[in-house]
Design a protein around this motif. Sequence first.
Motif, short mmCIF file in Angstrom:
data_model
loop_
_atom_site.label_atom_id
_atom_site.label_comp_id
_atom_site.label_asym_id
_atom_site.label_seq_id
_atom_site.Cartn_x
_atom_site.Cartn_y
_atom_site.Cartn_z
N VAL A 74 0.84 -1.19 0.00
CA VAL A 74 0.00 0.00 0.00
C VAL A 74 0.88 1.24 0.00
CG1 VAL A 74 -1.69 1.33 1.33
CG2 VAL A 74 -1.93 -1.15 1.15
N GLU A 75 0.50 2.23 -0.79
CA GLU A 75 1.11 3.56 -0.81
C GLU A 75 0.06 4.50 -1.40
OE1 GLU A 75 3.42 5.18 -3.63
OE2 GLU A 75 2.11 4.34 -5.12
N PRO A 76 0.28 5.83 -1.42
CA PRO A 76 -0.75 6.73 -1.93
C PRO A 76 -1.25 6.39 -3.33
CG PRO A 76 0.92 8.00 -0.78
CD PRO A 76 1.41 6.58 -0.81
N GLY A 77 -0.38 5.85 -4.18
CA GLY A 77 -0.80 5.50 -5.53
C GLY A 77 -1.67 4.25 -5.60
N THR A 78 -1.58 3.37 -4.59
CA THR A 78 -2.39 2.15 -4.58
C THR A 78 -3.47 2.21 -3.50
OG1 THR A 78 -0.81 1.05 -3.10
CG2 THR A 78 -0.50 0.75 -5.46
N ALA A 79 -3.72 3.39 -2.96
CA ALA A 79 -4.76 3.56 -1.94
C ALA A 79 -5.73 4.69 -2.29
CB ALA A 79 -4.13 3.84 -0.58
N GLY A 80 -5.62 5.23 -3.51
CA GLY A 80 -6.53 6.27 -3.95
C GLY A 80 -6.13 7.67 -3.55
N GLY A 81 -5.03 7.84 -2.83
CA GLY A 81 -4.62 9.16 -2.35
C GLY A 81 -4.27 10.13 -3.46
N LEU A 82 -3.48 9.67 -4.43
CA LEU A 82 -3.09 10.53 -5.54
C LEU A 82 -4.29 10.94 -6.39
CD1 LEU A 82 0.23 8.84 -6.76
CD2 LEU A 82 -0.01 10.91 -5.40
N ASP A 83 -5.18 9.99 -6.64
CA ASP A 83 -6.37 10.30 -7.45
C ASP A 83 -7.30 11.25 -6.71
OD1 ASP A 83 -6.01 8.33 -9.79
OD2 ASP A 83 -5.79 7.05 -8.05
N ALA A 84 -7.43 11.09 -5.40
CA ALA A 84 -8.27 11.99 -4.62
C ALA A 84 -7.69 13.41 -4.61
CB ALA A 84 -8.40 11.47 -3.19
#
Length: 313
Positions: A74-84
């Motif tokens: 898990v990281e921001p790119g695989t947890a929706g953080g970047l897209d959000a």
Amino acid sequence: MRASWLGLFVLLCGASLLIGARQMAWSQVWSLSGDAWLTLTASRLPRLAALVLTGVGLSVCGVILQHIVRNKFVEPGTAGGLDAAKLGILVSLVVAPAAGATGRMLFALAFCFVASLVFVAIIRRIRFKSALLVPVIGLMYGGVLSALAEFYAYRNNILQSMQGWLLGDFSRVVQGSYEIIYLILPIVALTYLYAQRFTVLGMGEGMASSLGLNYRATAAVGLMLVAVTVSATVITVGAIPFVGLVIPNLVALRYGDNLSRTLPIVALGGASLLLVCDILGRLLIYPFEVPIGLTAGCVGGVLFFALIVWRHR
């Protein structure tokens, strides 16, 4: 071993300063005048600072999320953080077009924080038989957020504005346009202060509570640190994937999961990986450059696949 990491980091910083479309006359640099001095101080040094801080911030974000979710993929790119964060920026362009970089960052921060809370809630409610399903759910979640962002941009005729946030790119970093990235410095300092708590957090809610840790409050602090870092990064240079995933895993394989001991190595590793990707992007089609979002995606994707195979075995 830390000395070797530091030596590699210094060499990469020197190479980053030397590489560029325009050759610098070092006699002008030493005299602190002329076009070469202006190029160094207004472009290359800011770019180097942005590269280092972004790499440090993304790798630290990754290790925080991995301890909160208790999953190594898990990281921001695989947890929706970047897209959000991208969705928040697009909303700010419509709701508050005159807000400036700080206003857009606040929108991105709020969207990223809420999206991270939702992702953690989803993961806590579903019992996974395989750890690999967690990043798959995260990628699906991020895909939904990305689709919402594209639909929102299309409906408000700002689809072209969205393209600037799809790929990370350091070519537009110059003096006066990147300083918001310095918010990562206090974030890293706070992460180091909370390092022992985040380590305990990774043991699970039951164990953390039995050791006297306020699990929910500590997780909320970690998610806020991640949201601030991601929003500042996306505002400054765009979305860069995989840095926060591969570096914490590689460091954990060699040094373990005690953040009090490994956090400096994670930070140096993230900065070094981003420097390597940036140098590679500037040399591939010299004197032009490939956006770092592509090079980081390629290098990080290969390392991610190798980690999945390694963990599976």
